[in-house]
Design a protein around this motif. Structure first.
Motif, PDB file in Angstrom:
ATOM      1  N   LYS A   9      39.933  38.029  51.530  1.00 32.86           N
ATOM      2  CA  LYS A   9      38.668  38.737  51.557  1.00 32.86           C
ATOM      3  C   LYS A   9      38.678  40.419  51.513  1.00 32.86           C
ATOM      4  O   LYS A   9      39.775  40.837  52.221  1.00 32.86           O
ATOM      5  N   TYR A  49      30.430  31.070  45.052  1.00 30.56           N
ATOM      6  CA  TYR A  49      29.801  30.488  46.179  1.00 30.56           C
ATOM      7  C   TYR A  49      28.497  29.690  45.906  1.00 30.56           C
ATOM      8  O   TYR A  49      27.695  29.400  46.752  1.00 30.56           O
ATOM      9  N   ILE A  65      31.579  39.664  49.789  1.00 29.13           N
ATOM     10  CA  ILE A  65      32.942  39.442  48.994  1.00 29.13           C
ATOM     11  C   ILE A  65      32.901  40.404  47.796  1.00 29.13           C
ATOM     12  O   ILE A  65      33.967  40.609  47.027  1.00 29.13           O
ATOM     13  N   ARG A  85      44.483  25.089  54.174  1.00 27.17           N
ATOM     14  CA  ARG A  85      43.140  24.926  54.856  1.00 27.17           C
ATOM     15  C   ARG A  85      43.757  24.959  56.475  1.00 27.17           C
ATOM     16  O   ARG A  85      43.148  25.732  57.296  1.00 27.17           O
ATOM     17  N   THR A  91      36.796  27.758  59.759  1.00 30.82           N
ATOM     18  CA  THR A  91      35.712  28.633  59.467  1.00 30.82           C
ATOM     19  C   THR A  91      35.348  29.688  60.235  1.00 30.82           C
ATOM     20  O   THR A  91      35.373  30.977  60.046  1.00 30.82           O
ATOM     21  N   HIS A 115      39.786  33.312  52.079  1.00 30.57           N
ATOM     22  CA  HIS A 115      39.106  31.804  51.289  1.00 30.57           C
ATOM     23  C   HIS A 115      40.148  31.130  50.996  1.00 30.57           C
ATOM     24  O   HIS A 115      41.108  31.540  50.503  1.00 30.57           O
ATOM     25  N   ASP A 118      38.585  23.908  49.313  1.00 29.22           N
ATOM     26  CA  ASP A 118      38.563  22.907  50.073  1.00 29.22           C
ATOM     27  C   ASP A 118      38.579  21.217  49.608  1.00 29.22           C
ATOM     28  O   ASP A 118      38.711  20.536  50.416  1.00 29.22           O
ATOM     29  N   GLU A 126      38.025  26.662  40.992  1.00 29.05           N
ATOM     30  CA  GLU A 126      38.121  28.139  41.444  1.00 29.05           C
ATOM     31  C   GLU A 126      39.267  28.704  40.663  1.00 29.05           C
ATOM     32  O   GLU A 126      39.339  29.889  40.568  1.00 29.05           O
TER      33      GLU A 126
END
Ligand code: RTP
Ligand code: MG
Length: 148
Positions: A9, A49, A65, A85, A91, A115, A118, A126
């Protein structure tokens, strides 16, 4: 082979953490199959998002972002979605374990460095949102023989 979408990010880019983050995934044994430094447009941010559209922090998330360059990546490997992850940490960096990226480098949920997709469904969505097919390369099978 499974793929995931990871993105350093704007805070991670500004803090010169691209190399550190890329290095962690390389050392684990995953393969980088696509990458680019880019500025996320308002439209792309809202699409990316989209699941958070109704959340109170949606506006801030999109503003953040789009606020500076990001480093977008596609990584490949067995179980890479869940493994990435885990390597990222929770988070909220306040809860993130030491030796995770957020645990080691971040302080607040709004500026949590990285990011990662998930789920398999988010990863496919994505990767396609950020990369064209021709921007991705085939994984190196020779290296894989020493990893698996
Ligand atoms: P990411 O999508 O960025 O990989 O993060 P994540 O899956 O761990 O978290 P997610 O629930 O998808 O939230 C996306 C990003 O929104 C920000 N956030 N702020 N203020 C808040 O309560 C709050 N909750 C989430 C975080 O920057 C999070 O990464
Ligand atoms: Mg998320």
């Amino acid at each position: 082979m499974e793929q995931t979408f990871l993105m350093v990010k704007p805070d991670g880019v500004q803090r010169s953490l691209i190399g550190e983050i890329v290095s962690r995934f390389e050392r684990k044994g995953f393969q980088l199959v696509g990458a680019k430094l880019m500025v996320v447009t308002q439209e792309l941010a809202e699409q990316h998002y989209g699941e958070h559209k109704e959340r109170p922090f949606f506006g801030e998330l999109v503003d953040f972002i789009t606020s500076g360059p990001v480093f977008a990546m596609v990584w490949e490997g067995e179980n890479v979605i869940a493994a990435a992850r885990q390597m990222m940490g929770t988070t909220n960096p306040k809860d993130a374990a030491v030796a995770t990226i957020r645990g080691d480098f971040a302080m607040t949920v709004g500026k949590n460095i990285i990011h990662g997709s998930d789920s398999l469904e988010s990863a496919e969505r994505e990767v396609a949102l950020f990369f064209k097919d021709e921007e991705l390369v085939a994984s190196n099978k020779v290296i894989n023989e020493w990893v698996y």
